[in-house]
Motif scaffolding. Structure first.
Motif, PDB file in Angstrom:
ATOM      1  N   ALA A 225       1.215  88.329  -7.492  1.00 55.11           N
ATOM      2  CA  ALA A 225      -0.166  88.483  -7.050  1.00 55.11           C
ATOM      3  C   ALA A 225      -0.474  89.930  -6.713  1.00 55.11           C
ATOM      4  O   ALA A 225      -1.580  90.416  -6.965  1.00 55.11           O
ATOM      5  CB  ALA A 225      -0.415  87.596  -5.828  1.00 55.11           C
ATOM      6  N   VAL A 226       0.489  90.636  -6.133  1.00 47.41           N
ATOM      7  CA  VAL A 226       0.179  91.902  -5.484  1.00 47.41           C
ATOM      8  C   VAL A 226       0.694  93.129  -6.234  1.00 47.41           C
ATOM      9  O   VAL A 226      -0.005  94.126  -6.365  1.00 47.41           O
ATOM     10  CB  VAL A 226       0.750  91.904  -4.046  1.00 47.41           C
ATOM     11  N   MET A 227       1.948  93.042  -6.756  1.00 45.13           N
ATOM     12  CA  MET A 227       2.564  94.261  -7.281  1.00 45.13           C
ATOM     13  C   MET A 227       1.753  94.926  -8.388  1.00 45.13           C
ATOM     14  O   MET A 227       1.537  96.150  -8.329  1.00 45.13           O
ATOM     15  CB  MET A 227       4.011  93.956  -7.704  1.00 45.13           C
TER      16      MET A 227
ATOM     17  N   ALA B 227       0.707  83.628 -10.182  1.00 46.15           N
ATOM     18  CA  ALA B 227       1.038  83.747  -8.756  1.00 46.15           C
ATOM     19  C   ALA B 227       0.597  82.491  -8.012  1.00 46.15           C
ATOM     20  O   ALA B 227       1.334  81.967  -7.178  1.00 46.15           O
ATOM     21  CB  ALA B 227       0.361  84.975  -8.163  1.00 46.15           C
ATOM     22  N   HIS B 228      -0.615  81.986  -8.309  1.00 46.84           N
ATOM     23  CA  HIS B 228      -1.075  80.744  -7.655  1.00 46.84           C
ATOM     24  C   HIS B 228      -0.108  79.604  -7.932  1.00 46.84           C
ATOM     25  O   HIS B 228       0.256  78.840  -7.041  1.00 46.84           O
ATOM     26  CB  HIS B 228      -2.462  80.349  -8.170  1.00 46.84           C
TER      27      HIS B 228
ATOM     28  N   PRO C 152      10.604  81.415  -5.469  1.00 47.18           N
ATOM     29  CA  PRO C 152       9.288  81.328  -6.105  1.00 47.18           C
ATOM     30  C   PRO C 152       8.152  81.826  -5.215  1.00 47.18           C
ATOM     31  O   PRO C 152       7.206  82.442  -5.717  1.00 47.18           O
ATOM     32  CB  PRO C 152       9.111  79.842  -6.391  1.00 47.18           C
ATOM     33  N   LEU C 153       8.242  81.575  -3.899  1.00 49.71           N
ATOM     34  CA  LEU C 153       7.175  82.070  -3.031  1.00 49.71           C
ATOM     35  C   LEU C 153       7.143  83.596  -3.075  1.00 49.71           C
ATOM     36  O   LEU C 153       6.071  84.206  -3.141  1.00 49.71           O
ATOM     37  CB  LEU C 153       7.386  81.574  -1.597  1.00 49.71           C
TER      38      LEU C 153
ATOM     39  N   LEU D 282       3.021  79.900  -6.048  1.00 49.71           N
ATOM     40  CA  LEU D 282       2.775  79.625  -4.639  1.00 49.71           C
ATOM     41  C   LEU D 282       2.683  78.128  -4.380  1.00 49.71           C
ATOM     42  O   LEU D 282       3.275  77.614  -3.429  1.00 49.71           O
ATOM     43  CB  LEU D 282       1.466  80.301  -4.245  1.00 49.71           C
ATOM     44  N   PHE D 283       1.951  77.416  -5.226  1.00 52.00           N
ATOM     45  CA  PHE D 283       1.789  75.981  -5.000  1.00 52.00           C
ATOM     46  C   PHE D 283       3.106  75.241  -5.215  1.00 52.00           C
ATOM     47  O   PHE D 283       3.488  74.391  -4.416  1.00 52.00           O
ATOM     48  CB  PHE D 283       0.697  75.409  -5.898  1.00 52.00           C
ATOM     49  N   SER D 284       3.814  75.582  -6.319  1.00 50.79           N
ATOM     50  CA  SER D 284       5.056  74.831  -6.559  1.00 50.79           C
ATOM     51  C   SER D 284       6.135  75.255  -5.570  1.00 50.79           C
ATOM     52  O   SER D 284       6.862  74.399  -5.055  1.00 50.79           O
ATOM     53  CB  SER D 284       5.520  74.981  -8.012  1.00 50.79           C
ATOM     54  N   GLY D 285       6.206  76.553  -5.241  1.00 51.90           N
ATOM     55  CA  GLY D 285       7.147  76.990  -4.220  1.00 51.90           C
ATOM     56  C   GLY D 285       6.831  76.340  -2.881  1.00 51.90           C
ATOM     57  O   GLY D 285       7.729  75.910  -2.155  1.00 51.90           O
TER      58      GLY D 285
END
Lengths: 207, 617
Positions: free
Chosen positions: B92-94, B28-29, B84-85, B32-35
């Motif tokens: 991260a959450v599901m 997930a990280h 991607p975001l 997040l960073f690449s998105g």
């Protein structure tokens, strides 16, 4: 904790492919994958149907298709689906040797199908100059049938890898789902061919 | 593993950890960073577009570069930023929301990410290798088949590779939600974000293969001389439009439904009420997804499909307003009478409602086939889809980031900066796009390099460009906020928002096994149920025992690298057949790694009960 999930007839669960969470996940995941594959082939069929009369002065399907050859190919592939069912039957009975034997026969039938398909393509190209580039119909035909052939080839490589890797160690809860999802995939390939036989060859000959 | 412990390790060790990780939280990280990186890139491209249009007859960039700029802006924002975001937040959450220890296929999760990243990098390599794709993000044939140079080839290969990654991610989430839910977590107890993840994954599964086929046909036409879109050999370029939109329309629901899920969770948490009309929300989601597949041809009203097809697609499209309206009213009713907290996450959510409703309303307008002949390919359409995508998806992602940032990184984002970013972005957004409705109605076409003087388009375009700078400022403030929180942010407790769902029942950030003991779910909003009974944690569903965990692997990275290399081979073999060597080398790396993956047993490992007990001390 040991990872010895080897199966003995007395402790064998009735569905070894779904006895572990990993197995259940693989089973369901492959079904979902086949759902996506259905859309993939549906898109290819749609494209083919839109372009099947766009011969651009080149040969049409009616002129080149030979139902005798395609009938043999169909029989080979349908039979290979049946033999893969036998293999899964022996897997559930924990008869590993017979499972491998029937999987081997499945693979040989698949190989026979693929060889005839290659022969068919070569025949069209050399005798009719009907190629991937000669018309939109040619592009659509080779793409649809070729995608199916590619799936058969991939399935054969998959089967060979599985059989060689597990040749000496018998059935366990780790590899049973792998054999099982292969058989699902193989059935799917077979079903797609039934549609190709109908839509491409039968409709091409008489439609 | 705490952040402090991570920082003590060397850079190489951390890098290797991330290259090989199969942990959904680390993946997930990376999403997040690449998105986020691609979002900045797409934003920069948008800014360049707006600077070019700041005044009539501007020559800030050339016409050709302008074409590349808007093509890459659209492609990047949809495929490499928004998706991607969202996949990052889902990752991260599901799994936490359903009480799972990881996803169903951790290895495939990693593979999906690396395929997306390498696809995105391949696409953007085009900037340095003779020019980016310039046929629009929709790449309509025959413009795309005849576009010179390799730009469109990069589009084809980049999207094919990253699309494969997305498809893998979708299947993974589907199996995770069906098979990995904690005891008691029935379907109708799942949080709305999990529900929308599930439905969006279904859409990915059934929509992406159509794009795959479309891209293959385009690839064959451009690289291998086939004739799908070549009219001279009987081809038909409308096939591309159909395939693209059979994918493309569900794609907008793939983007917006997860955002709807986030808003539902946020409204309910910060109103301290259970979601109003939970069942209706679930069925509205399913209905939107179903109808989403039935409306693709409303993008093609002016193609000439005939009045019958146009009418059917127009009516089906308008029907989507009904379940969407149900959702809007349910969100309002959730807040009605609630004890509302207004913070950054809530501000983005509140701003979403009017913004998205405007986009929905213009959506019904463009759905009318007759009127669409007037709107088609004007700035009215540009305004419409930016209202739904920015006002819906981007607001949703930002709301979700503020809401779940503590869970993902263990730090709370700064409220003051959050509010500053919100207000500047919000004002800038409406400044940029509201005026574009009128520019469109006045006849300004989209995708044009310049507009002329004396057509009363000057002021509107100037305002629009000023708005774009406000948005840029907002994004920069958000970035500063993110870095600030990393360095000095307030440490987050497990449950900073008095949450209702399972992700708040474990530490922030969670241990790599998520839950020491799988929680027992006793209803909708499971944590809230426990709280109302005076407990501050979940009742475990199992005694403390060994936890089975998946092994890390570098293979997903290598497989994706193989496809990335093969991508160059495919693109350049048209110039010189020596490039076929690169093609085969790349494919050999891919298939070689697949065989390694197949023959090497991977049983994972166990965290023993004793280790877990030691960690507790």
């Amino acid at each position: 904790m040991s990872h010895d999930h080897s199966l003995k007839p007395e402790t064998m669960p009735s569905e070894p492919e779904k006895a572990t969470l990993e197995g259940k996940n693989k089973f369901l995941g492959l079904w979902f994958f086949l759902g996506g594959e259905t859309v993939l082939f549906a898109s290819l069929f749609g494209t083919y149907l839109a372009l099947r009369n766009s011969t651009a002065g080149g040969p049409s399907g009616e002129e080149i298709f030979g139902l005798e050859l395609v009938f043999i190919m169909t029989m080979l592939l349908l039979t290979s689906s049946l033999t893969s069912v036998y293999a899964m039957y022996h897997m559930k009975n924990n008869n590993y040797k017979k499972m491998q034997l029937w999987l081997g026969i499945t693979g040989l039938l698949g190989l026979g199908f693929l060889s005839l398909e290659i022969y068919e393509f070569v025949h069209y190209i050399t005798d009719y100059e009907f190629t991937f580039r000669s018309s939109a119909f040619g592009s659509a035909f080779y793409t649809l049938v070729g995608f199916h052939g590619g799936h058969v080839l991939f399935g054969l490589c998959w089967l060979l890898t599985l059989m060689i890797r597990n040749a000496k160690r018998g059935l366990n809860l780790y590899n049973a789902p792998k054999f099982y999802v292969f058989s699902l995939y193989w059935h799917f390939i077979d079903v797609v061919w039934v549609f190709i036989f109908t839509v491409v060859y039968l409709m091409g000959k008489v439609g | 593993m705490s952040i402090a412990a991570t920082q003590k390790r060397g850079f190489g060790a951390v890098l290797w950890d991330y290259l090989t990780t199969v942990d959904h939280k680390k993946i997930a990280h990376m999403y997040l960073f690449s998105g986020g990186f691609f979002f900045l890139l797409g934003g920069l491209e948008a800014l360049i577009i707006r600077i070019q249009l700041i005044k009539p007859n501007n020559d800030f960039i050339s016409a050709g570069l302008y074409n590349e700029m808007f093509t890459m802006h659209g492609t990047t924002m949809i495929f490499l930023a928004a998706m991607p975001l969202l996949l990052g937040l889902m990752n991260a959450v599901m799994p936490l929301q359903i009480g799972a220890r990881d996803v169903a296929f951790p290895f495939l999760n990693s593979l999906g990410f690396w395929l997306f990243l390498f696809g995105g990098i391949l696409l953007n390599c085009s900037w340095f290798l003779g020019g980016a794709p310039d046929a629009g993000w929709t790449a309509y044939a025959p413009l795309s088949t005849t576009s010179p140079g390799h730009g469109v080839d990069f589009y084809v290969m980049g999207l094919q590779i990253s699309g494969a990654g997305t498809l893998i991610g979708g299947i993974n989430f589907l199996v995770t939600i069906v098979n990995m839910r904690a005891p008691g977590m029935t379907y109708m107890r799942m949080p709305l974000f999990t529900w929308t993840t599930f439905v969006a994954s279904t859409l990915i599964l059934f929509a992406f293969p159509a794009l795959t086929v479309g891209l293959f046909l385009l690839m064959f036409d451009r690289m291998f001389g086939s004739a799908f879109f070549d009219i001279a050999l009987g081809g038909n370029s409308i096939i591309w439009e159909h395939l693209f939109w059979i994918f493309g329309h569900p794609e907008v629901y793939i983007l917006i439904l997860p955002a709807f899920g986030m808003f539902s969770d946020i409204f309910s948490t910060f109103s301290r009420k259970r979601l109003f009309g939970y069942t209706a929300m679930v069925f509205a989601t399913l209905l939107i997804a179903f109808l989403g597949f039935m409306v693709w041809a409303h993008h093609m009203f002016t193609v000439g499909m005939g009045p019958v097809a146009n009418s059917i697609f127009a009516i089906a499209t308008m029907a989507i307003a009904v379940p969407t309206g149900i959702k809007i009213f349910n969100w309002l009713a959730t807040m009605w009478g609630g004890s509302i907290t207004i913070n950054s996450a809530m501000l983005w959510s509140l701003a979403f409602i009017p913004s998205f409703t405007i986009g929905g309303m213009t959506g019904v307008m463009v759905a009318s086939a007759v009127a669409d002949y007037q709107y088609h390919d004007t700035y009215f359409v540009v305004a419409h889809f930016h209202y739904v995508i920015v006002g819906g998806v981007v607001f949703g992602i930002l709301a979700g980031l503020h809401y779940w940032w503590p869970k993902m990184f263990g730090r709370i984002l700064h409220e003051g900066m959050g509010k500053l970013a919100f207000w500047t972005f919000f004002i800038g957004f409406h400044l940029t796009f509201f005026i574009q409705h009128f520019l469109g109605l006045m006849g300004m076409p989209r995708r044009y390099w310049v507009f002329l003087e004396g057509q009363e388009l000057d002021l509107g375009n100037l305002i629009s460009t000023i708005g774009a700078f406000f948005m840029t400022f907002g994004v920069i403030v958000f970035l500063i906020n993110a870095i600030y929180s990393w360095k000095k942010g307030e440490k987050a407790p497990a449950d900073p928002w008095d949450g209702r769902t399972l992700e708040w029942a474990t530490a922030s950030p969670p241990a790599h096994y998520n839950f020491k003991q799988t929680p027992l779910v006793r209803g909708l909003d499971p944590l809230w149920i426990e709280k109302t009974e005076g407990k501050d944690e979940m009742t475990p569903a199992e005694p403390l025992g060994d936890i089975h965990m998946p092994n890390s692997s570098i293979l997903p990275f290598i497989m994706s690298l193989g496809l990335f290399i093969a991508g160059f081979g495919f693109i350049y073999q048209t110039d010189n057949s020596a490039w076929l060597i690169v093609l085969f080398a790349g494919m050999a790396i891919l298939f070689g790694s697949m065989i390694v993956r197949s023959v090497k047993d991977d049983h994972g490992y166990h965290i023993t009960k004793e280790e877990l007990e030691r960690e507790a001390d």
